[in-house]
Design a protein around this motif. Structure first.
Motif, PDB file in Angstrom:
ATOM      1  N   VAL A 263     -12.696  33.535 -59.467  1.00  0.00           N
ATOM      2  CA  VAL A 263     -13.552  32.467 -60.007  1.00  0.00           C
ATOM      3  C   VAL A 263     -13.009  31.982 -61.342  1.00  0.00           C
ATOM      4  O   VAL A 263     -12.636  32.800 -62.200  1.00  0.00           O
ATOM      5  CB  VAL A 263     -14.997  32.967 -60.193  1.00  0.00           C
ATOM      6  CG1 VAL A 263     -15.882  31.851 -60.764  1.00  0.00           C
ATOM      7  CG2 VAL A 263     -15.567  33.486 -58.879  1.00  0.00           C
ATOM      8  N   ALA A 264     -12.985  30.672 -61.535  1.00  0.00           N
ATOM      9  CA  ALA A 264     -12.690  30.075 -62.839  1.00  0.00           C
ATOM     10  C   ALA A 264     -13.996  29.644 -63.479  1.00  0.00           C
ATOM     11  O   ALA A 264     -14.812  28.972 -62.839  1.00  0.00           O
ATOM     12  CB  ALA A 264     -11.759  28.871 -62.686  1.00  0.00           C
ATOM     13  N   ASP A 265     -14.215  30.053 -64.724  1.00  0.00           N
ATOM     14  CA  ASP A 265     -15.420  29.680 -65.468  1.00  0.00           C
ATOM     15  C   ASP A 265     -14.992  28.734 -66.588  1.00  0.00           C
ATOM     16  O   ASP A 265     -14.359  29.156 -67.560  1.00  0.00           O
ATOM     17  CB  ASP A 265     -16.096  30.929 -66.029  1.00  0.00           C
ATOM     18  CG  ASP A 265     -17.388  30.621 -66.764  1.00  0.00           C
ATOM     19  OD1 ASP A 265     -17.865  29.470 -66.671  1.00  0.00           O
ATOM     20  OD2 ASP A 265     -17.924  31.513 -67.443  1.00  0.00           O
ATOM     21  N   GLU A 325      -3.123  24.689 -61.028  1.00  0.00           N
ATOM     22  CA  GLU A 325      -3.734  25.801 -61.752  1.00  0.00           C
ATOM     23  C   GLU A 325      -5.026  26.265 -61.081  1.00  0.00           C
ATOM     24  O   GLU A 325      -5.419  27.435 -61.200  1.00  0.00           O
ATOM     25  CB  GLU A 325      -4.028  25.388 -63.197  1.00  0.00           C
ATOM     26  CG  GLU A 325      -2.786  25.016 -63.993  1.00  0.00           C
ATOM     27  CD  GLU A 325      -3.136  24.453 -65.351  1.00  0.00           C
ATOM     28  OE1 GLU A 325      -2.979  25.179 -66.354  1.00  0.00           O
ATOM     29  OE2 GLU A 325      -3.568  23.277 -65.415  1.00  0.00           O
ATOM     30  N   LEU A 326      -5.694  25.361 -60.404  1.00  0.00           N
ATOM     31  CA  LEU A 326      -6.974  25.665 -59.760  1.00  0.00           C
ATOM     32  C   LEU A 326      -6.805  26.221 -58.347  1.00  0.00           C
ATOM     33  O   LEU A 326      -7.762  26.779 -57.792  1.00  0.00           O
ATOM     34  CB  LEU A 326      -7.829  24.400 -59.694  1.00  0.00           C
ATOM     35  CG  LEU A 326      -8.333  23.855 -61.041  1.00  0.00           C
ATOM     36  CD1 LEU A 326      -8.806  22.414 -60.888  1.00  0.00           C
ATOM     37  CD2 LEU A 326      -9.449  24.723 -61.593  1.00  0.00           C
ATOM     38  N   ALA A 327      -5.604  26.098 -57.794  1.00  0.00           N
ATOM     39  CA  ALA A 327      -5.405  26.422 -56.382  1.00  0.00           C
ATOM     40  C   ALA A 327      -5.698  27.882 -56.048  1.00  0.00           C
ATOM     41  O   ALA A 327      -6.073  28.206 -54.915  1.00  0.00           O
ATOM     42  CB  ALA A 327      -3.967  26.079 -55.973  1.00  0.00           C
ATOM     43  N   PHE A 329      -8.117  29.781 -57.068  1.00  0.00           N
ATOM     44  CA  PHE A 329      -9.516  30.190 -57.200  1.00  0.00           C
ATOM     45  C   PHE A 329     -10.322  29.842 -55.956  1.00  0.00           C
ATOM     46  O   PHE A 329     -10.140  28.794 -55.343  1.00  0.00           O
ATOM     47  CB  PHE A 329     -10.143  29.527 -58.425  1.00  0.00           C
ATOM     48  CG  PHE A 329      -9.481  29.919 -59.712  1.00  0.00           C
ATOM     49  CD1 PHE A 329      -9.584  31.215 -60.195  1.00  0.00           C
ATOM     50  CD2 PHE A 329      -8.726  28.994 -60.426  1.00  0.00           C
ATOM     51  CE1 PHE A 329      -8.962  31.580 -61.370  1.00  0.00           C
ATOM     52  CE2 PHE A 329      -8.106  29.355 -61.604  1.00  0.00           C
ATOM     53  CZ  PHE A 329      -8.216  30.660 -62.077  1.00  0.00           C
ATOM     54  N   ASP A 330     -11.239  30.746 -55.601  1.00  0.00           N
ATOM     55  CA  ASP A 330     -12.165  30.507 -54.487  1.00  0.00           C
ATOM     56  C   ASP A 330     -13.369  29.676 -54.922  1.00  0.00           C
ATOM     57  O   ASP A 330     -14.035  29.067 -54.092  1.00  0.00           O
ATOM     58  CB  ASP A 330     -12.685  31.843 -53.935  1.00  0.00           C
ATOM     59  CG  ASP A 330     -11.569  32.790 -53.555  1.00  0.00           C
ATOM     60  OD1 ASP A 330     -10.597  32.328 -52.922  1.00  0.00           O
ATOM     61  OD2 ASP A 330     -11.649  33.980 -53.899  1.00  0.00           O
ATOM     62  N   ALA A 331     -13.652  29.722 -56.211  1.00  0.00           N
ATOM     63  CA  ALA A 331     -14.811  28.990 -56.735  1.00  0.00           C
ATOM     64  C   ALA A 331     -14.571  28.644 -58.196  1.00  0.00           C
ATOM     65  O   ALA A 331     -13.844  29.349 -58.904  1.00  0.00           O
ATOM     66  CB  ALA A 331     -16.086  29.818 -56.590  1.00  0.00           C
ATOM     67  N   VAL A 332     -15.205  27.572 -58.639  1.00  0.00           N
ATOM     68  CA  VAL A 332     -15.168  27.152 -60.041  1.00  0.00           C
ATOM     69  C   VAL A 332     -16.595  27.028 -60.538  1.00  0.00           C
ATOM     70  O   VAL A 332     -17.456  26.444 -59.857  1.00  0.00           O
ATOM     71  CB  VAL A 332     -14.431  25.800 -60.211  1.00  0.00           C
ATOM     72  CG1 VAL A 332     -14.655  25.243 -61.607  1.00  0.00           C
ATOM     73  CG2 VAL A 332     -12.942  25.966 -59.940  1.00  0.00           C
ATOM     74  N   VAL A 333     -16.858  27.577 -61.713  1.00  0.00           N
ATOM     75  CA  VAL A 333     -18.116  27.361 -62.422  1.00  0.00           C
ATOM     76  C   VAL A 333     -17.818  26.419 -63.575  1.00  0.00           C
ATOM     77  O   VAL A 333     -16.854  26.626 -64.320  1.00  0.00           O
ATOM     78  CB  VAL A 333     -18.686  28.692 -62.964  1.00  0.00           C
ATOM     79  CG1 VAL A 333     -19.954  28.442 -63.772  1.00  0.00           C
ATOM     80  CG2 VAL A 333     -18.960  29.654 -61.827  1.00  0.00           C
ATOM     81  N   ILE A 334     -18.634  25.386 -63.736  1.00  0.00           N
ATOM     82  CA  ILE A 334     -18.389  24.424 -64.803  1.00  0.00           C
ATOM     83  C   ILE A 334     -19.711  24.096 -65.495  1.00  0.00           C
ATOM     84  O   ILE A 334     -20.696  23.739 -64.853  1.00  0.00           O
ATOM     85  CB  ILE A 334     -17.696  23.153 -64.254  1.00  0.00           C
ATOM     86  CG1 ILE A 334     -17.344  22.184 -65.386  1.00  0.00           C
ATOM     87  CG2 ILE A 334     -18.507  22.478 -63.150  1.00  0.00           C
ATOM     88  CD1 ILE A 334     -16.375  21.080 -64.975  1.00  0.00           C
ATOM     89  N   ALA A 349     -11.817  18.091 -57.796  1.00  0.00           N
ATOM     90  CA  ALA A 349     -11.890  17.398 -56.504  1.00  0.00           C
ATOM     91  C   ALA A 349     -10.510  17.295 -55.865  1.00  0.00           C
ATOM     92  O   ALA A 349     -10.356  17.507 -54.652  1.00  0.00           O
ATOM     93  CB  ALA A 349     -12.495  16.012 -56.702  1.00  0.00           C
ATOM     94  N   ARG A 350      -9.510  16.989 -56.650  1.00  0.00           N
ATOM     95  CA  ARG A 350      -8.136  16.893 -56.131  1.00  0.00           C
ATOM     96  C   ARG A 350      -7.638  18.240 -55.630  1.00  0.00           C
ATOM     97  O   ARG A 350      -6.905  18.325 -54.643  1.00  0.00           O
ATOM     98  CB  ARG A 350      -7.198  16.364 -57.222  1.00  0.00           C
ATOM     99  CG  ARG A 350      -7.365  14.887 -57.549  1.00  0.00           C
ATOM    100  CD  ARG A 350      -6.430  14.488 -58.683  1.00  0.00           C
ATOM    101  NE  ARG A 350      -5.038  14.814 -58.364  1.00  0.00           N
ATOM    102  CZ  ARG A 350      -4.100  15.074 -59.256  1.00  0.00           C
ATOM    103  NH1 ARG A 350      -4.412  15.085 -60.552  1.00  0.00           N
ATOM    104  NH2 ARG A 350      -2.867  15.343 -58.880  1.00  0.00           N
ATOM    105  N   ALA A 351      -8.057  19.316 -56.314  1.00  0.00           N
ATOM    106  CA  ALA A 351      -7.605  20.659 -55.943  1.00  0.00           C
ATOM    107  C   ALA A 351      -8.287  21.184 -54.699  1.00  0.00           C
ATOM    108  O   ALA A 351      -7.818  22.139 -54.077  1.00  0.00           O
ATOM    109  CB  ALA A 351      -7.838  21.620 -57.110  1.00  0.00           C
ATOM    110  N   GLU A 352      -9.425  20.582 -54.330  1.00  0.00           N
ATOM    111  CA  GLU A 352     -10.196  21.001 -53.159  1.00  0.00           C
ATOM    112  C   GLU A 352     -10.605  22.473 -53.242  1.00  0.00           C
ATOM    113  O   GLU A 352     -10.528  23.223 -52.258  1.00  0.00           O
ATOM    114  CB  GLU A 352      -9.425  20.717 -51.866  1.00  0.00           C
ATOM    115  CG  GLU A 352      -9.112  19.244 -51.673  1.00  0.00           C
ATOM    116  CD  GLU A 352      -8.456  18.932 -50.339  1.00  0.00           C
ATOM    117  OE1 GLU A 352      -8.182  19.888 -49.569  1.00  0.00           O
ATOM    118  OE2 GLU A 352      -8.229  17.743 -50.052  1.00  0.00           O
TER     119      GLU A 352
END
Length: 409
Positions: A263-265, A325-327, A329-334, A349-352
Motif C-alpha cells: 500500500v502507498a499512503d 512508481e505506483l505499479a 502497489f495493490d492499493a493507494v491511500v490518498i 488513474a494512469r497507473a491503474e
C-alpha cells in the motif's frame, strides 16, 4: 422585507431568492430583514422550521466557532450527506453514500484559540462571525474538557508574553500526556521570558510548550496513538480533529484497502493511516514534511508486530508519484488538503492501481478528483461521510474506488 429560505449554502448560511444570504436560518423559514449587499446579518425569524432547536452553547450568537447549532442533529446529518451527493451529482457520479459518523459534543482535541492581553489580564477564545472581536468560550460545547481546563494556562501565557497591541494564536492539542501547546504572535523570546514561560508550563502541568518554533519545555512527550503505535508529532503538526473522527476514517480506509499486501499512503502526515495499515500490509508513506515522517518512523520502530514501513519526503503537488512508481502497489491511500490532488489522482488513474482509498475534507474537490478516476475506468464503490467538525458546515468523506473484480470487494 420578508424572505423565504430555500436552502443552505456550503458555509451553512440560509439562501433566499435573489440570492439573499442569512446566517442561522433554515430551509422553509420565513424571515424578515433588510439585505445589504445581498446579506441579512441579523434576520428575524417569523416562521421557524420544525428542525430549529435551541442552541446548546450559551456563546452561540457571539462566537464564530459553530454555525449550525440552531439546527437539529437529524437535519445536519441529512444536509451533510446531501452536500456530498450534490457534489458527486454535479460530476455525473452516483453511488452509495453512508453516514454521517458524527463525533460527540466536547470531543474536539485540537484547536487554535486567539488571545489578547487586556487591562485586567487576558482574553482567550474564538473570533465572532466575520469579526475581529474575540468571544470567550468558557463552557464551550465543542472543545475537549482538557482544553477547557487549560484556559488559566493560556491566559497566563498571554499575560506573560503578549502585548496590548497584538493578537496571539494558541494552538493546543490534547495528547495522552496532557496539553501540547504552540504559541505564535507573542513577544520575541529572550532569556527572562524563556525562564518565565518554563515556570508557567510546569505550574500548569503542560506536556509541551513551544514558542514560535522554539521548544520551551517538554515535561512529558505529547504522545498520540495511531493504531498499534505511539507517535510524538512535531509541534503544530496536522492531526484529525477528534479521536472518534480519526477512528471512523481509519475504519473506512482499512475497509477500502481490504487484503492489499502493498500500500502507498500519500499525504501520510505522522502515520494516521500508515501505522494501522502496517499491521497487515507493507506500506510506503509519502509526505512533504520530513519531521512528520520522522515522528511516524520512530513510532513504527518502537511498535511490535508491524510489517515494513518505508517513507519518502516529497511534495506531491509539484512531483506526484508516476505510474512506474505506483505499479508495485495493490492499493493507494490518498488524503490531500482541501485543494484536493488533481495531478496525483491523474497519475494514479494512469497507473491503474487496483484500489484507491480516498479521504477528503472538501466534497467539491473530492468529486472533481473522483471524476478523473471514474473517467479512467474506476468504479466508485461507496462513500462514507464523517462529521468530526460537529455543528459546522465542514464535511469529510472516505471512499473506495476499484478497477475490475477485486477479491473482498
Amino acid at each position: 422585507m420578508e424572505h423565504i429560505i430555500e436552502r443552505l449554502g456550503h458555509h451553512g448560511d440560509g439562501i433566499a431568492p435573489g440570492p439573499v444570504f442569512a446566517p442561522r436560518t433554515l430551509p422553509g423559514e420565513r424571515i424578515e430583514g433588510e439585505a445589504e449587499n445581498g446579506r441579512i446579518d441579523a434576520p428575524r425569524i417569523l416562521a421557524p422550521s420544525p428542525d430549529r432547536v435551541t442552541p446548546p452553547c450559551r456563546h452561540y450568537r457571539a462566537c464564530g466557532g459553530c454555525a449550525l447549532q440552531h439546527a437539529s442533529d437529524g437535519f445536519v446529518a441529512d444536509w451533510k450527506v446531501g452536500v456530498v451527493r450534490h457534489a458527486l451529482s454535479a460530476q455525473g457520479i452516483e453511488t452509495e453514500v453512508g453516514g454521517p459518523d458524527t463525533s460527540p459534543a466536547n470531543s474536539r482535541r485540537r484547536a487554535t484559540l486567539s488571545g489578547r492581553r487586556t487591562k485586567k489580564g487576558a482574553l482567550i477564545g474564538f473570533h465572532g462571525r466575520a469579526s475581529g472581536v474575540i468571544s470567550e468560550i468558557d463552557g464551550c460545547t465543542l472543545l475537549h474538557p482538557a482544553i477547557l481546563a487549560g484556559m488559566p494556562a493560556f491566559q497566563a501565557l498571554v499575560v506573560a508574553g503578549g502585548s496590548r497591541k497584538g493578537e496571539m494564536a494558541i494552538t493546543v492539542t490534547h495528547s495522552t500526556a496532557g496539553l501540547d501547546v504552540t504559541v505564535r504572535g507573542g513577544k520575541p523570546l529572550d532569556g527572562p521570558l524563556r525562564i518565565q514561560l518554563s515556570g508557567l508550563a510546569g505550574q500548569h502541568d503542560l506536556a509541551r510548550l513551544v514558542w514560535e518554533d522554539d521548544v520551551i519545555v517538554e515535561i512529558r512527550p505529547p504522545v498520540q496513538v495511531f493504531g498499534p503505535a505511539s507517535v510524538i508529532p512535531p509541534a503544530g503538526a496536522f492531526l484529525q480533529a477528534t479521536v472518534e473522527g480519526e477512528a471512523a476514517l481509519t475504519r473506512a480506509v482499512l475497509r477500502a484497502v481490504g487484503d492489499a499486501k502493498r500500500v502507498a499512503d500519500l499525504f501520510a502526515g505522522c502515520g494516521t493511516f500508515a501505522l494501522p495499515l502496517a499491521r497487515k500490509a507493507e506500506v510506503h508513506a509519502v509526505e512533504s514534511v520530513a519531521e512528520m515522517l520522522a515522528a511516524m518512523d520512530r513510532g513504527w520502530r518502537h511498535a511490535k508486530g508491524l510489517k515494513q514501513l518505508s517513507h519518502a519526503t516529497r511534495d506531491l503537488f509539484r512531483r506526484p508519484l508516476l505510474p512506474d512508481e505506483l505499479a508495485k502497489f495493490d492499493a493507494v491511500v490518498i488524503d490531500p488538503p482541501r485543494a484536493g490532488a488533481e495531478a496525483q489522482t491523474a497519475e494514479i488513474a494512469r497507473a491503474e492501481v487496483p484500489v484507491v482509498a480516498a479521504v477528503s475534507c472538501n466534497p467539491v474537490t473530492f468529486a472533481r478528483d473522483a471524476k478523473i478516476l471514474t473517467d479512467a475506468g474506476y468504479r466508485l464503490d461507496w462513500v462514507q461521510v464523517v462529521d468530526q467538525f460537529r455543528w459546522s458546515p465542514h464535511v469529510e468523506v472516505a471512499a473506495r474506488f476499484s478497477r475490475g473484480h477485486i477479491p473482498g470487494s
